[in-house]
Design a protein around this motif. Sequence first.
Motif, PDB file in Angstrom:
ATOM      1  N   GLU A 159       9.393  28.396  18.413  1.00 41.49           N
ATOM      2  CA  GLU A 159      10.401  27.454  19.066  1.00 41.49           C
ATOM      3  C   GLU A 159      11.740  27.491  18.637  1.00 41.49           C
ATOM      4  N   SER A 160      11.757  27.650  17.057  1.00 41.35           N
ATOM      5  CA  SER A 160      12.937  27.543  16.438  1.00 41.35           C
ATOM      6  C   SER A 160      13.791  28.981  16.706  1.00 41.35           C
ATOM      7  N   ALA A 161      13.191  30.007  17.296  1.00 41.09           N
ATOM      8  CA  ALA A 161      14.003  31.110  17.367  1.00 41.09           C
ATOM      9  C   ALA A 161      14.776  31.217  18.299  1.00 41.09           C
ATOM     10  N   ASP A 162      16.178  31.361  18.253  1.00 47.14           N
ATOM     11  CA  ASP A 162      17.156  31.449  19.206  1.00 47.14           C
ATOM     12  C   ASP A 162      17.282  32.436  20.201  1.00 47.14           C
ATOM     13  N   ALA A 163      16.397  33.506  20.064  1.00 42.83           N
ATOM     14  CA  ALA A 163      16.441  34.586  20.925  1.00 42.83           C
ATOM     15  C   ALA A 163      15.481  34.418  22.144  1.00 42.83           C
ATOM     16  N   PHE A 164      14.758  33.414  22.328  1.00 48.86           N
ATOM     17  CA  PHE A 164      13.962  32.921  23.594  1.00 48.86           C
ATOM     18  C   PHE A 164      14.085  31.681  24.156  1.00 48.86           C
ATOM     19  N   ASP A 165      14.227  31.773  25.505  1.00 45.06           N
ATOM     20  CA  ASP A 165      14.347  30.458  26.282  1.00 45.06           C
ATOM     21  C   ASP A 165      12.968  29.909  26.325  1.00 45.06           C
ATOM     22  N   ALA A 166      11.511  30.498  26.079  1.00 44.39           N
ATOM     23  CA  ALA A 166      10.580  29.740  26.577  1.00 44.39           C
ATOM     24  C   ALA A 166       9.478  30.419  25.571  1.00 44.39           C
ATOM     25  N   THR A 167       8.404  29.896  24.968  1.00 40.83           N
ATOM     26  CA  THR A 167       7.355  30.312  24.082  1.00 40.83           C
ATOM     27  C   THR A 167       6.107  29.695  24.506  1.00 40.83           C
ATOM     28  N   GLU A 168       5.141  30.453  24.529  1.00 38.11           N
ATOM     29  CA  GLU A 168       3.733  29.862  24.561  1.00 38.11           C
ATOM     30  C   GLU A 168       2.852  30.457  23.653  1.00 38.11           C
ATOM     31  N   VAL A 169       1.650  29.778  22.974  1.00 33.06           N
ATOM     32  CA  VAL A 169       0.912  30.378  22.064  1.00 33.06           C
ATOM     33  C   VAL A 169      -0.579  29.973  22.759  1.00 33.06           C
ATOM     34  N   PHE A 170      -1.554  30.944  22.915  1.00 37.08           N
ATOM     35  CA  PHE A 170      -2.829  30.476  23.307  1.00 37.08           C
ATOM     36  C   PHE A 170      -3.902  31.153  22.156  1.00 37.08           C
ATOM     37  N   GLY A 171      -4.893  30.374  22.219  1.00 34.52           N
ATOM     38  CA  GLY A 171      -5.686  30.953  21.282  1.00 34.52           C
ATOM     39  C   GLY A 171      -7.040  30.297  21.260  1.00 34.52           C
ATOM     40  N   GLU A 172      -7.968  30.639  20.055  1.00 37.57           N
ATOM     41  CA  GLU A 172      -9.106  29.717  19.618  1.00 37.57           C
ATOM     42  C   GLU A 172      -9.137  30.060  18.293  1.00 37.57           C
ATOM     43  N   GLY A 173      -8.884  28.662  17.583  1.00 37.94           N
ATOM     44  CA  GLY A 173      -8.747  28.745  16.173  1.00 37.94           C
ATOM     45  C   GLY A 173      -7.718  29.613  15.699  1.00 37.94           C
ATOM     46  N   THR A 174      -7.909  30.542  14.839  1.00 40.35           N
ATOM     47  CA  THR A 174      -6.887  31.357  14.174  1.00 40.35           C
ATOM     48  C   THR A 174      -6.848  32.594  14.920  1.00 40.35           C
ATOM     49  N   THR A 175      -7.414  32.958  16.162  1.00 37.61           N
ATOM     50  CA  THR A 175      -7.292  33.882  16.879  1.00 37.61           C
ATOM     51  C   THR A 175      -6.247  33.593  18.001  1.00 37.61           C
ATOM     52  N   LEU A 176      -4.925  34.228  18.016  1.00 35.21           N
ATOM     53  CA  LEU A 176      -3.837  34.006  18.732  1.00 35.21           C
ATOM     54  C   LEU A 176      -3.253  34.972  19.607  1.00 35.21           C
ATOM     55  N   ALA A 177      -2.597  34.753  20.911  1.00 34.02           N
ATOM     56  CA  ALA A 177      -1.711  35.375  21.569  1.00 34.02           C
ATOM     57  C   ALA A 177      -0.269  34.573  21.875  1.00 34.02           C
ATOM     58  N   ALA A 178       0.478  35.240  21.537  1.00 33.75           N
ATOM     59  CA  ALA A 178       2.086  34.314  21.498  1.00 33.75           C
ATOM     60  C   ALA A 178       2.726  35.284  22.716  1.00 33.75           C
ATOM     61  N   PHE A 179       3.432  34.356  23.460  1.00 35.14           N
ATOM     62  CA  PHE A 179       4.260  34.903  24.646  1.00 35.14           C
ATOM     63  C   PHE A 179       5.813  34.353  24.508  1.00 35.14           C
ATOM     64  N   ALA A 180       6.360  35.249  24.549  1.00 37.99           N
ATOM     65  CA  ALA A 180       8.081  34.687  24.695  1.00 37.99           C
ATOM     66  C   ALA A 180       8.855  35.355  25.590  1.00 37.99           C
ATOM     67  N   TYR A 181       9.655  34.629  26.231  1.00 40.54           N
ATOM     68  CA  TYR A 181      10.698  34.721  27.299  1.00 40.54           C
ATOM     69  C   TYR A 181      12.061  34.413  26.759  1.00 40.54           C
ATOM     70  N   PRO A 182      13.144  35.571  27.257  1.00 36.35           N
ATOM     71  CA  PRO A 182      12.888  36.874  27.892  1.00 36.35           C
ATOM     72  C   PRO A 182      12.441  37.711  26.804  1.00 36.35           C
ATOM     73  N   ALA A 183      12.094  39.112  27.317  1.00 32.69           N
ATOM     74  CA  ALA A 183      11.436  39.914  26.510  1.00 32.69           C
ATOM     75  C   ALA A 183      12.148  40.412  25.440  1.00 32.69           C
ATOM     76  N   ASP A 184      11.888  40.514  24.208  1.00 35.01           N
ATOM     77  CA  ASP A 184      12.518  41.136  22.818  1.00 35.01           C
ATOM     78  C   ASP A 184      11.427  41.101  21.975  1.00 35.01           C
ATOM     79  N   ASP A 185      10.726  42.489  22.041  1.00 31.80           N
ATOM     80  CA  ASP A 185       9.687  42.753  21.072  1.00 31.80           C
ATOM     81  C   ASP A 185      10.192  42.575  19.558  1.00 31.80           C
ATOM     82  N   GLU A 186      11.504  43.209  19.228  1.00 33.98           N
ATOM     83  CA  GLU A 186      12.057  42.991  17.810  1.00 33.98           C
ATOM     84  C   GLU A 186      12.204  41.708  17.521  1.00 33.98           C
ATOM     85  N   ALA A 187      12.787  40.905  18.357  1.00 34.89           N
ATOM     86  CA  ALA A 187      13.024  39.423  17.990  1.00 34.89           C
ATOM     87  C   ALA A 187      11.760  38.838  17.571  1.00 34.89           C
ATOM     88  N   LEU A 188      10.740  38.831  18.333  1.00 29.07           N
ATOM     89  CA  LEU A 188       9.388  38.461  18.247  1.00 29.07           C
ATOM     90  C   LEU A 188       8.681  38.625  17.078  1.00 29.07           C
TER      91      LEU A 188
END
Length: 726
Positions: A159-188
């Motif tokens: 949420e604090s990263a300036d490179a993304f307009d929207a982010t979402e975190v899915f998961g169960e416990g400590t098992t996570l999948a993080a999505f960020a828009y727009p695509a920037d793998d290095e920034a993520l």
Amino acid sequence: MLRPERMSRVSVAGAKRVMTDVIETVHDLDVLHITEYDGSFEGFDPGDPTDGADDASDKLVTVRALESTLGVEPEDAGPTRLVTDEALESDLEEIRQEVNELDDRRDALRNDIRDVAEDIERMEFFVDLGIDLDLLAGYDSLSVAVGNGDPDSVEAALESADAFDATEVFGEGTTLAAFAYPADDEALEDALVGTDFAAVEVPDGDGDPETYLSELRHRRQQLNSRLSTVENEFEELKLDVGGFLLAAEEKLTVEVQKREAPLTFATTDNAFVAEGWIPTEDVDRFESELRSAVGDHLEIDELERADYDDEGHPTEREPVEGAGGQEADESAEEVAADGGQTVGPLTMSEGHPPVVQDNPGGIKPFESLVEVINRPKYSELDPTLALFLSFPLFFGFMIGDLGYGVLYFIAGYGIWSRLDNPTLKSLGGVGMWAGGFTAVFGVLYGEIFGLHQLGEIVWNGHPPIHKGLQPHYVAFAQAWLVASLVAGVLHLIVGRVIDFANNLHHGLWEAFAESGSWIMLTAGLWLWVFSTQASGPKPDFMFSAFGSGEAAAIPLGFTGFSPTVGTVGLVLAVVGFALAIYAEGGIALVESITQAFGHVVSYTRLAAVLLAKAGMALVVNLLVFGATLHNGEFHFIFFMEGAPNPDYVVFAGLVNGSEPVMIALGWIAGIVVLVAGHLVVLVLGVSSAGLQAVRLEYVEFFGKFYEGGGTAYRPFGHEREYTAAD
């Protein structure tokens, strides 16, 4: 027993054309401990292996590698067999190929199983995540990161990263999948650097991870089944060829020994000289067999006997009459090499003879305890007999219980009869002797598993000796302290007497100064201690425990040596002290206290362990049966007729409940405590009494005379187990 088996140094010299026959005969005799040539002969060099040595050595390495791969054990041998050279060429290569093929298949399957296990572990992560695999990759507009981490910190970082307009975190416990828009793998990736997050690679595939996981587990089952099949093939092959491989190893070992034997010889182009040690009693047979095999084409000389003189003193170099003399020189002329070079009874080295300890079967197990320190030198007295006479006695005295002694004996017999390892087998023999002495002392003490009823049965309630734990028999505890000191004095004096015998080759006076001084110092000091001279600071029980009357534990009438004897003891001690300084210098000032006094006092651990082990057994029995104390004697309630007088009850015991339920529970708990408690005492008997007895032997006793460092007798030969002679 006190001296090793007498050895003779022999030399065999001859022309190289008979060397192979000599090697074959000597190897079959299996009595010559070969001395390696040290390069001391002018014009002689170490020999070269005979033809075929490298090939035999390579095959031996192959056979041992195959045995290791198949897991061949001695019990796989089967009947003895004759292994031919043709079988070594054809069968060995066939077995090698089959084993290598199976080994390659097994390694490949193990690698596959390991890879599948890693895939299963990774796929279990995605099952926990609960998102289809095709939804975690392949986006043009989204960046995705999958892994383990703290969801709150990951969300905050995204949420604090300036490179993304929207982010979402899915998961169960400590098992996570993080999505960020727009695509920037290095920034993520940069955004997650400071968070508690460990990325996991997304496997190729699409659809439900559960399906993939099920397929992977099925794949693992298939691979394990195939591996089991290969393992069974390995086992079948081992049963088929194990006996052949063991026999082949033995044949090749013998062949390599024979072919590499010339490496220890002194040789020229035409002649050889071999030298070694042999038991003197085998010298005539050795020469006779060689003469029968080779004839007069070699010179055999008994160069010397490592013998002892009439008084038993070692004379390490006793030349044999004729060795190297005129008679030998004349016969040497007949032993000429092909080029005419004469080979006589030369001396190859000045090495010490190997040691063959000469102890009868009953004493032999104690050699293993001696070799824990080191094998005795040839010039030393063998301490095995002394160890045999003292160690079981010390151990049995400290434990002193018929029940424990029988169990120690059974355990020792089990080790001795069932194990093949020579060291463990010897320890079993030591255990049998220790158990026997423990049982004998147990009968004398009238105890079985700490209970005194054995004394009632054997001695009508009056065994000849007691451990001294009970108040009524406290005089015995004092007597055992005195007896421990006396045992220490005698044991250490015996050690110094052995040291005196070992030092006699230095000369009678030097031996007396080196060893007799300590005998005089130790004996004199303790004569004074046990005298009534200056008796004020000396404990009274030293003069009463073996005296007479009610205060005596064992009435021997000893009330202390007279002051005159004490004076004589002091004179002996002073003279011994002066001689010790003469022989050893200033170090004797310190050693006179530590050895003549401190080492003797160290033997009081015999009485201390005796009381400690008796106390442990008493506590176990007291907890279970309870006891009364009357006139300073404990009587276990379980064995008393009628109800005990409650005024004398020390503890009622687990088995002496008043209600039926309590009686039943008490017996159950009592049996558990009884068995477990006595097992603990049994084990601690080895770790305390055994170690303390060994310590007295190694530190106090052996330290007075023993050096060790002897060479083991390893004759050139091989005892066949799997093959018949060629």
